[in-house]
Design a protein around this motif. Sequence first.
Motif, PDB file in Angstrom:
ATOM      1  N   PHE A 134       0.839  -1.206   0.000  1.00  0.00           N
ATOM      2  CA  PHE A 134       0.000   0.000   0.000  1.00  0.00           C
ATOM      3  C   PHE A 134       0.873   1.254   0.000  1.00  0.00           C
ATOM      4  CE2 PHE A 134      -2.472   3.382   1.967  1.00  0.00           C
ATOM      5  CZ  PHE A 134      -3.699   3.280   1.318  1.00  0.00           C
ATOM      6  N   GLU A 135       0.523   2.236  -0.837  1.00  0.00           N
ATOM      7  CA  GLU A 135       1.295   3.471  -0.961  1.00  0.00           C
ATOM      8  C   GLU A 135       0.694   4.561  -0.074  1.00  0.00           C
ATOM      9  OE1 GLU A 135       4.050   4.367  -2.573  1.00  0.00           O
ATOM     10  OE2 GLU A 135       4.428   2.373  -3.401  1.00  0.00           O
ATOM     11  N   VAL A 136       1.516   5.102   0.801  1.00  0.00           N
ATOM     12  CA  VAL A 136       1.112   6.223   1.648  1.00  0.00           C
ATOM     13  C   VAL A 136       1.644   7.504   1.012  1.00  0.00           C
ATOM     14  CG1 VAL A 136       1.301   7.287   3.929  1.00  0.00           C
ATOM     15  CG2 VAL A 136       1.153   4.796   3.722  1.00  0.00           C
ATOM     16  N   SER A 137       0.757   8.454   0.777  1.00  0.00           N
ATOM     17  CA  SER A 137       1.168   9.700   0.117  1.00  0.00           C
ATOM     18  C   SER A 137       1.916  10.616   1.092  1.00  0.00           C
ATOM     19  CB  SER A 137      -0.063  10.443  -0.421  1.00  0.00           C
ATOM     20  OG  SER A 137      -0.922  10.808   0.649  1.00  0.00           O
ATOM     21  N   PRO A 138       2.905  11.354   0.621  1.00  0.00           N
ATOM     22  CA  PRO A 138       3.628  12.288   1.509  1.00  0.00           C
ATOM     23  C   PRO A 138       2.776  13.511   1.820  1.00  0.00           C
ATOM     24  CG  PRO A 138       4.492  12.420  -0.722  1.00  0.00           C
ATOM     25  CD  PRO A 138       3.497  11.304  -0.725  1.00  0.00           C
ATOM     26  N   LYS A 139       2.739  13.893   3.083  1.00  0.00           N
ATOM     27  CA  LYS A 139       2.026  15.106   3.493  1.00  0.00           C
ATOM     28  C   LYS A 139       3.023  16.254   3.663  1.00  0.00           C
ATOM     29  CE  LYS A 139      -1.106  11.947   4.067  1.00  0.00           C
ATOM     30  NZ  LYS A 139      -0.218  10.774   4.034  1.00  0.00           N
ATOM     31  N   TYR A 140       4.265  15.905   4.027  1.00  0.00           N
ATOM     32  CA  TYR A 140       5.315  16.907   4.176  1.00  0.00           C
ATOM     33  C   TYR A 140       6.487  16.497   3.300  1.00  0.00           C
ATOM     34  CZ  TYR A 140       8.990  19.783   6.243  1.00  0.00           C
ATOM     35  OH  TYR A 140      10.023  20.679   6.419  1.00  0.00           O
ATOM     36  N   ILE A 141       6.929  17.407   2.469  1.00  0.00           N
ATOM     37  CA  ILE A 141       8.071  17.135   1.590  1.00  0.00           C
ATOM     38  C   ILE A 141       9.233  17.982   2.094  1.00  0.00           C
ATOM     39  CG2 ILE A 141       8.966  17.306  -0.764  1.00  0.00           C
ATOM     40  CD1 ILE A 141       6.039  16.925  -1.710  1.00  0.00           C
ATOM     41  N   GLY A 142      10.200  17.310   2.665  1.00  0.00           N
ATOM     42  CA  GLY A 142      11.327  18.019   3.254  1.00  0.00           C
ATOM     43  C   GLY A 142      12.180  17.069   4.061  1.00  0.00           C
ATOM     44  N   ASN A 143      12.836  17.589   5.068  1.00  0.00           N
ATOM     45  CA  ASN A 143      13.777  16.835   5.880  1.00  0.00           C
ATOM     46  C   ASN A 143      13.039  15.878   6.826  1.00  0.00           C
ATOM     47  OD1 ASN A 143      15.735  15.953   7.723  1.00  0.00           O
ATOM     48  ND2 ASN A 143      16.878  17.872   7.598  1.00  0.00           N
ATOM     49  N   LYS A 144      13.230  14.593   6.641  1.00  0.00           N
ATOM     50  CA  LYS A 144      12.559  13.591   7.475  1.00  0.00           C
ATOM     51  C   LYS A 144      12.952  13.721   8.939  1.00  0.00           C
ATOM     52  CE  LYS A 144      11.982   8.559   7.954  1.00  0.00           C
ATOM     53  NZ  LYS A 144      12.382   7.236   7.418  1.00  0.00           N
ATOM     54  N   ARG A 145      14.193  14.124   9.178  1.00  0.00           N
ATOM     55  CA  ARG A 145      14.671  14.222  10.559  1.00  0.00           C
ATOM     56  C   ARG A 145      13.853  15.232  11.356  1.00  0.00           C
ATOM     57  NH1 ARG A 145      16.689  10.587  13.832  1.00  0.00           N
ATOM     58  NH2 ARG A 145      18.139  11.420  15.373  1.00  0.00           N
ATOM     59  N   LEU A 146      13.412  16.303  10.702  1.00  0.00           N
ATOM     60  CA  LEU A 146      12.578  17.294  11.397  1.00  0.00           C
ATOM     61  C   LEU A 146      11.279  16.667  11.884  1.00  0.00           C
ATOM     62  CD1 LEU A 146      12.958  20.492   9.161  1.00  0.00           C
ATOM     63  CD2 LEU A 146      14.013  20.040  11.380  1.00  0.00           C
ATOM     64  N   MET A 147      10.692  15.805  11.061  1.00  0.00           N
ATOM     65  CA  MET A 147       9.441  15.146  11.463  1.00  0.00           C
ATOM     66  C   MET A 147       9.693  14.143  12.583  1.00  0.00           C
ATOM     67  SD  MET A 147       7.099  16.608   9.718  1.00  0.00           S
ATOM     68  CE  MET A 147       8.117  18.088   9.934  1.00  0.00           C
ATOM     69  N   GLU A 148      10.839  13.472  12.540  1.00  0.00           N
ATOM     70  CA  GLU A 148      11.175  12.534  13.617  1.00  0.00           C
ATOM     71  C   GLU A 148      11.345  13.274  14.945  1.00  0.00           C
ATOM     72  OE1 GLU A 148      13.477   9.076  10.995  1.00  0.00           O
ATOM     73  OE2 GLU A 148      14.645  10.652  11.989  1.00  0.00           O
ATOM     74  N   ILE A 149      11.997  14.440  14.885  1.00  0.00           N
ATOM     75  CA  ILE A 149      12.176  15.246  16.101  1.00  0.00           C
ATOM     76  C   ILE A 149      10.826  15.707  16.636  1.00  0.00           C
ATOM     77  CG2 ILE A 149      13.107  17.420  16.991  1.00  0.00           C
ATOM     78  CD1 ILE A 149      15.403  17.069  14.920  1.00  0.00           C
ATOM     79  N   ALA A 150       9.949  16.153  15.718  1.00  0.00           N
ATOM     80  CA  ALA A 150       8.624  16.634  16.129  1.00  0.00           C
ATOM     81  C   ALA A 150       7.828  15.523  16.800  1.00  0.00           C
ATOM     82  CB  ALA A 150       7.871  17.169  14.910  1.00  0.00           C
ATOM     83  N   VAL A 151       7.828  14.339  16.201  1.00  0.00           N
ATOM     84  CA  VAL A 151       7.067  13.217  16.756  1.00  0.00           C
ATOM     85  C   VAL A 151       7.665  12.763  18.080  1.00  0.00           C
ATOM     86  CG1 VAL A 151       6.360  10.813  16.368  1.00  0.00           C
ATOM     87  CG2 VAL A 151       6.225  12.474  14.495  1.00  0.00           C
ATOM     88  N   ALA A 152       8.987  12.688  18.135  1.00  0.00           N
ATOM     89  CA  ALA A 152       9.642  12.276  19.378  1.00  0.00           C
ATOM     90  C   ALA A 152       9.321  13.243  20.513  1.00  0.00           C
ATOM     91  CB  ALA A 152      11.156  12.186  19.169  1.00  0.00           C
ATOM     92  N   THR A 153       9.270  14.538  20.203  1.00  0.00           N
ATOM     93  CA  THR A 153       8.933  15.541  21.222  1.00  0.00           C
ATOM     94  C   THR A 153       7.582  15.239  21.852  1.00  0.00           C
ATOM     95  OG1 THR A 153      10.227  17.291  20.174  1.00  0.00           O
ATOM     96  CG2 THR A 153       8.400  17.987  21.582  1.00  0.00           C
ATOM     97  N   LEU A 154       6.624  14.845  21.027  1.00  0.00           N
ATOM     98  CA  LEU A 154       5.265  14.625  21.523  1.00  0.00           C
ATOM     99  C   LEU A 154       5.131  13.356  22.356  1.00  0.00           C
ATOM    100  CD1 LEU A 154       3.396  15.791  18.303  1.00  0.00           C
ATOM    101  CD2 LEU A 154       3.495  16.987  20.502  1.00  0.00           C
ATOM    102  N   THR A 155       6.177  12.536  22.401  1.00  0.00           N
ATOM    103  CA  THR A 155       6.165  11.365  23.294  1.00  0.00           C
ATOM    104  C   THR A 155       6.704  11.728  24.673  1.00  0.00           C
ATOM    105  OG1 THR A 155       8.401  10.611  22.711  1.00  0.00           O
ATOM    106  CG2 THR A 155       6.589   9.858  21.296  1.00  0.00           C
ATOM    107  N   THR A 156       7.209  12.956  24.822  1.00  0.00           N
ATOM    108  CA  THR A 156       7.802  13.397  26.084  1.00  0.00           C
ATOM    109  C   THR A 156       6.837  14.337  26.805  1.00  0.00           C
ATOM    110  OG1 THR A 156       8.877  15.403  25.236  1.00  0.00           O
ATOM    111  CG2 THR A 156      10.038  13.315  24.919  1.00  0.00           C
TER     112      THR A 156
END
Length: 359
Positions: free
Chosen positions: A52-74
């Motif tokens: 299954f193909e998931v469409s990109p919602k944000y086109i840019g630096n993946k690391r920024l999204m990882e940081i954002a998501v990780a923040t919300l687990t804290t």
Amino acid sequence: MSDILRQHAEQLFAQELEELKQQDSGHRPQNWVLAPQSVVTYLMGGTLPNGFEVSPKYIGNKRLMEIAVATLTTDRALLLYGLPGTAKSWVSEHLAAAISGDSTLIVQGTAGTSEEAVRYGWNYARLLAEGPTRQALVETPVMRAMQLGKIARIEELTRIGADVQDSLITILSEKSLPVPELNTAIQAVRGFNIIATANNRDKGVNELSSALKRRFNTVVLPVPDNTEEEIDIVRRRVESFEKVMQLPAEPPAAQEIRRIVTIFRELRNGVTADGKTKIKIPSGTLSTAEAISVVNNGLSMAAYFGDGRITASDLAAGIIGAVIKDPVQDKLVWQEYVETVIKTREDWKDIYRACRELE
């Protein structure tokens, strides 16, 4: 739902979210719909194990999204910061949709946003009749998010007055919302957090206090790195717009999107794409969001006042409207750009004529 002008992210991408949930094998924080890795996949796009193909919602630096998501687990809240039009609200909505399955718990920040809009309010008819009771309390999106263990969103945080901003400090540090009138407090359920957005054009309007800044982890969303990346963003958003608005027009040619993006990037950067000619910079931001708006407007012009095929004349008015925010200073900047850059490009003669006709 087909008559809804703009569906919420969790509705529009319900199939993708469900597929990700079915394929999700990672650890999910309590009350999260998806594991953090799947949230990033939802944002950045990708192919799932079942194809299954998931469409990109944000086109840019993946690391920024990882940081954002990780923040919300804290226990830290997330502040998305950057120029207007860098997809802060878009990312905020999709983060809330993927994490909580609900992106609607939102407070819109303005100069008139009161503390009642952030903490809680009162149904004054019931308050007068019954006195302060739980039934007379009017819950805000932040209060509901605390009770449900979901993400609350605060748009344009720095547009809100400093005293109202600081009403968030206890909520973010103690995970508790005191209600002294009822001699009680609302305690946040696991999964609760806040995503706020702010743009740097509002710097100095209502600066965050140092105490509030410490409660946020800031992720700066930059403008797209290169022309191809920005073209891809514009193309995808325009395709989505066409489907929703059901315009009787052909999809815009790649050449037209490339020209809009090139004009905006050159004026934004103050230099032509080849680096050979310096350009004066207009007062506006000329963001990717504005480039999308110009192409969408051109599509509408082509659909209802043309033959359905987007042309330079359909785009010219939108370009000029986006560039000329100050009728004196920006007009001079634009006229100089038209004569020194657009006029010299052989394959841009049509857009040069269209712009000159409007002037």
